[in-house]
Design a protein around this motif. Structure first.
Motif, PDB file in Angstrom:
ATOM      1  N   TRP A  45       0.830  -1.211   0.000  1.00  0.00           N
ATOM      2  CA  TRP A  45       0.000   0.000   0.000  1.00  0.00           C
ATOM      3  C   TRP A  45       0.861   1.256   0.000  1.00  0.00           C
ATOM      4  N   LEU A  46       1.905   1.232   0.792  1.00  0.00           N
ATOM      5  CA  LEU A  46       2.763   2.420   0.877  1.00  0.00           C
ATOM      6  C   LEU A  46       3.501   2.680  -0.431  1.00  0.00           C
ATOM      7  N   SER A  47       3.863   1.618  -1.154  1.00  0.00           N
ATOM      8  CA  SER A  47       4.488   1.817  -2.460  1.00  0.00           C
ATOM      9  C   SER A  47       3.502   2.473  -3.431  1.00  0.00           C
ATOM     10  N   TYR A  48       2.227   2.110  -3.320  1.00  0.00           N
ATOM     11  CA  TYR A  48       1.194   2.755  -4.135  1.00  0.00           C
ATOM     12  C   TYR A  48       1.091   4.242  -3.775  1.00  0.00           C
ATOM     13  N   VAL A  49       1.134   4.532  -2.443  1.00  0.00           N
ATOM     14  CA  VAL A  49       1.080   5.931  -2.004  1.00  0.00           C
ATOM     15  C   VAL A  49       2.268   6.708  -2.547  1.00  0.00           C
ATOM     16  N   ARG A  50       3.468   6.123  -2.455  1.00  0.00           N
ATOM     17  CA  ARG A  50       4.661   6.812  -2.962  1.00  0.00           C
ATOM     18  C   ARG A  50       4.568   7.054  -4.462  1.00  0.00           C
ATOM     19  N   PHE A  51       3.980   6.098  -5.182  1.00  0.00           N
ATOM     20  CA  PHE A  51       3.777   6.278  -6.616  1.00  0.00           C
ATOM     21  C   PHE A  51       2.908   7.496  -6.896  1.00  0.00           C
ATOM     22  N   GLU A  52       1.803   7.661  -6.148  1.00  0.00           N
ATOM     23  CA  GLU A  52       0.920   8.809  -6.360  1.00  0.00           C
ATOM     24  C   GLU A  52       1.587  10.114  -5.924  1.00  0.00           C
ATOM     25  N   LEU A  53       2.363  10.053  -4.873  1.00  0.00           N
ATOM     26  CA  LEU A  53       3.016  11.279  -4.400  1.00  0.00           C
ATOM     27  C   LEU A  53       4.083  11.765  -5.368  1.00  0.00           C
ATOM     28  N   ARG A  54       4.706  10.841  -6.103  1.00  0.00           N
ATOM     29  CA  ARG A  54       5.708  11.265  -7.090  1.00  0.00           C
ATOM     30  C   ARG A  54       5.094  12.137  -8.168  1.00  0.00           C
ATOM     31  N   TYR A  55       3.802  11.950  -8.391  1.00  0.00           N
ATOM     32  CA  TYR A  55       3.118  12.726  -9.419  1.00  0.00           C
ATOM     33  C   TYR A  55       2.156  13.754  -8.802  1.00  0.00           C
ATOM     34  N   LYS A  56       2.373  14.082  -7.493  1.00  0.00           N
ATOM     35  CA  LYS A  56       1.652  15.166  -6.804  1.00  0.00           C
ATOM     36  C   LYS A  56       0.150  14.899  -6.715  1.00  0.00           C
ATOM     37  N   GLU A  57      -0.226  13.651  -6.627  1.00  0.00           N
ATOM     38  CA  GLU A  57      -1.640  13.299  -6.495  1.00  0.00           C
ATOM     39  C   GLU A  57      -1.951  13.113  -5.005  1.00  0.00           C
ATOM     40  N   ILE A  58      -2.154  14.233  -4.298  1.00  0.00           N
ATOM     41  CA  ILE A  58      -2.321  14.190  -2.852  1.00  0.00           C
ATOM     42  C   ILE A  58      -3.650  13.538  -2.468  1.00  0.00           C
ATOM     43  N   GLU A  59      -4.707  13.913  -3.144  1.00  0.00           N
ATOM     44  CA  GLU A  59      -6.018  13.365  -2.801  1.00  0.00           C
ATOM     45  C   GLU A  59      -6.088  11.867  -3.054  1.00  0.00           C
ATOM     46  N   ARG A  60      -5.465  11.419  -4.169  1.00  0.00           N
ATOM     47  CA  ARG A  60      -5.423   9.979  -4.429  1.00  0.00           C
ATOM     48  C   ARG A  60      -4.654   9.250  -3.320  1.00  0.00           C
ATOM     49  N   ALA A  61      -3.532   9.845  -2.905  1.00  0.00           N
ATOM     50  CA  ALA A  61      -2.756   9.238  -1.823  1.00  0.00           C
ATOM     51  C   ALA A  61      -3.567   9.171  -0.533  1.00  0.00           C
ATOM     52  N   ARG A  62      -4.349  10.231  -0.237  1.00  0.00           N
ATOM     53  CA  ARG A  62      -5.171  10.238   0.981  1.00  0.00           C
ATOM     54  C   ARG A  62      -6.232   9.142   0.922  1.00  0.00           C
TER      55      ARG A  62
END
Length: 663
Positions: free
Chosen positions: A184-201
């Motif tokens: 799950w955290l790798s998925y979060v890091r993937f979204e954060l690399r592309y500035k997708e904060i809401e998706r990460a939340r």
């Protein structure tokens, strides 16, 4: 001798024990041996075989494949490395079809070896067969959905190709299998690399729903903290405490929550969290929490102490700060430190001799004395505190009955009755107050010392002769002692006082006293009271007394006396107080109720005949037909500028109606 000669022959003596000119080490010997071996291998190396035409190449390939097949037939089911070497050899000759055939055969032979899938997919990617690689990855994740490496490699390939939507889709397929937190955290890091904060939340929300553990909640809160969302981070911690069970929460989540509040400079919140954690976490698991709490408390208290010192240095008469400082020291300080702060506080005497400035200051002495008596249990120091306090108060201007009574009760607790009497007597002599008299009299009453109580009541009444409460209590004391004459004399003195604060209570008490002892004296008291006041309640009470004054054999006589009182009252209100209509109506109502209570002997109708009649007047509304009435009506409804036309109209109508009537 023979044995000795044999040993000498076997182990001859070393004649020259000096070191050799050239020293040889073990490392040197091994190095020389290695060089010799390499030289021999170079000499025995087979000659290089150069392929010059296609036929020789085909023969070489055929011979090499035969060797690989032979090895595979022998150990192919056991060792997967043989298949890998075979496929890579085919790849080195650019025979990709044969290489794929080898890989497929290898997957059949080792169906549960995910490493072969990884190497197979890497072979396709290295040779830029992207779609074939995707097919292999899809087959791999279907066979090994719980192997994280397969998913990571597949996602990495899509990211390298720039297919971010495809990578997100693969992540979603992976999350359906509910992997561990790292997935799950790798998925979060993937979204954060592309500035997708809401998706990460939203991913974090799914994570804590899937893995309801302290570590997941802490990661979520740290993510919100890093994003600058302090309120959301605090909400994460609060939800974690609510959702996690008591056995699951442990000290980890509480420590993280408290450290977060410390970073936010919310010290009080952090302290509350530590206290809550100490209540929730088992004692054997809360040692670290307790240590952190004590450290935080010490830091806070030290900081608070410095703040209080600075504030009292600026304003010594700020008693609120002194009280807070004393409470702080009572929590963590030693006895000597607490005494020192108390002594410094009581040294700041108010500069003005007005009671309003001393009302807060006096509590320093009270708390100091209670601290010495209850906490330290130093009786001599507590007694000394009370003495100093009483010596500090300017009793000539004002005094505090509270401190006198506390000092006296302290002596009573120490079984020193004479000391308590001495303090209370000194209080009466220097600063008499009603509260002190009451407490002193109650003390002597408890010990049954009636003579002393009489003396105290006399002093009480000398100091405050208008105090109705004191007169009544003095009379109650004599009544309790069965001294009827003395009680009657006290009542007589009381009602003779010119300025009683509540004379009605004294008269009522005196009348009730005589009702129990002598009805004739009670009747005389009512007559004397009517000479002073003609209040309607006095008349009603007198009449009720007369109605119940005699026994049953002269019941009719009682009725006549009661009616006589009511008649006198009614004559008074008619003649001298005619404006008091409500009082007269109330008198008649009570009289009617009394007559109703007499039954057959009552005369209700005669009382009702005396009741005033209620007349309702109806207003006669007369129609105004004159012109003046219309003018008044117009003045009421309309302003002057629009009245002219209406006046002409009404005047014409009036004249027309008048002419018609005359005709």
């Amino acid at each position: 001798m023979a044995d000795l000669k044999v040993s000498e022959r076997r182990f001859p003596r070393v004649k020259n024990k000096s070191p050799a000119p050239i020293q040889i080490t073990a490392e040197q010997i091994l190095h020389d041996a290695r060089q010799e071996r390499d030289k021999q291998e170079a000499d025995n190396r087979p000659p290089e075989w150069q392929i010059t035409d296609q036929t020789e190449l085909q023969d070489y390939r055929t011979r090499k494949r035969k060797q690989f097949e032979t090895v595979i037939c022998r150990v192919g089911r056991i060792e997967a490395g043989t298949w890998v070497n075979y496929a890579r050899w085919e790849e080195s000759h650019a025979d990709f079809a044969s290489a794929r055939s080898v890989w497929e055969r290898a997957l059949i032979a080792h169906r549960f070896n995910h490493t072969l899938y990884l190497k197979y997919a890497e072979f396709e990617m290295k040779n830029k067969f992207v779609n074939r690689a995707r097919n292999i990855w899809d087959r791999a994740i279907e066979v090994f959905p719980r192997v994280d490496q397969v998913w990571y490699k597949y996602i990495h390939m899509e990211q390298m190709l720039g297919n971010f939507a495809g990578a997100r889709q693969i992540f979603e397929r992976w999350m359906e299998w509910e992997p561990d937190q790292e997935g799950w955290l790798s998925y979060v890091r993937f979204e954060l690399r592309y500035k997708e904060i809401e998706r990460a939340r939203s991913i974090f929300e799914r994570l804590v729903h899937c893995h309801n553990k302290p570590s997941a909640w802490i990661r979520y809160a740290k993510f919100e903290m890093k994003s600058g969302e302090i309120a959301k981070a605090r909400s994460c911690y609060e939800r974690a405490v609510e959702n996690l069970a008591e056995d699951e929460a442990g000290e980890e989540i509480f420590l993280a929550f408290a450290e977060f509040e410390e970073l936010c400079k919310e010290t009080e919140r952090a302290r509350f969290i530590y206290r809550f954690a100490l209540d929730q976490v088992p004692k054997n698991c809360a040692e670290y929490v307790y240590g952190k709490f004590i450290t935080l408390e010490n830091v806070i208290l030290a900081k608070k102490g410095l703040e209080y010192e600075d504030e009292v240095r600026k304003n010594l008469l700020n008693y609120d700060v002194w009280f807070d400082y004393i409470r702080l020291e009572e929590r963590v300080g030693t006895k000597e430190k607490i005494r020192e702060v108390y002594e410094r506080a009581i040294g700041n005497v108010p500069p003005a001799s007005e009671k309003c400035y001393w009302q807060r200051y006096i509590y320093f002495w009270i708390n100091y004395a209670l601290f010495e008596e209850v906490d330290v249990q130093d009786i001599d120091r507590a007694r000394e505190v009370y003495k100093k306090c009483l010596a500090t108060i300017p009793h000539g201007n004002f005094s505090f009955s509270k401190i006198w009574l506390m000092a006296a009760k302290f002596e009573i607790r120490q079984l020193n009755l004479e000391g308590a009497r001495r303090i209370l007597g000194n209080a009466i002599g220097r600063a008499p107050k009603s509260k002190i008299f009451k407490e002193y009299i109650q003390l002597e009453t408890n010990f049954g010392n009636m003579g002393c109580c009489r003396k105290l009541y006399e002093k009480y009444l000398e100091w405050s002769p208008q105090n109705s409460y004191a007169w009544m209590k003095y009379a109650d004391l004599e009544i309790l002692s069965q001294e009827i004459d003395r009680a009657r004399a006290i009542f007589e003195l009381a009602i003779s006082q010119p300025a009683l604060d509540k004379p009605e209570y004294i008269w009522k008490k005196y009348i009730d006293f005589e009702l129990k002892n002598d009805h004739g004296r009670a009747r005389e008291l009512y007559e004397r009271l009517l000479e002073r006041t003609k209040h309607v309640k006095v008349w009603i009470s007198y009449a009720m007394f007369e109605a119940c004054a005699e026994k049953d054999d002269v019941y009719q006589k009682c009725i006549l006396h009661a009616r006589g009182v009511f008649e006198r009252a009614l004559d008074y209100f008619r003649t001298y107080a005619s404006e008091l209509k409500e009082e007269r109506a109330k008198l008649l109502d009570e009289w009617e109720k009394m007559e109703s209570g007499f039954g057959e002997l009552g005369d209700v109708e005669s009382v009702r005949a005396k009741q005033p009649r209620k007349i309702k007047r109806r207003r006669r509304i007369e129609a105004k037909n004159s012109l003046e009435a219309y003018e008044e009506y117009l003045d009421y409804l309309f302003p002057e500028e629009i009245q002219t036309g209406y006046l002409k109209l009404f005047e014409a109508a009036y004249n027309w109606k008048k002419q018609k009537v005359s005709d």
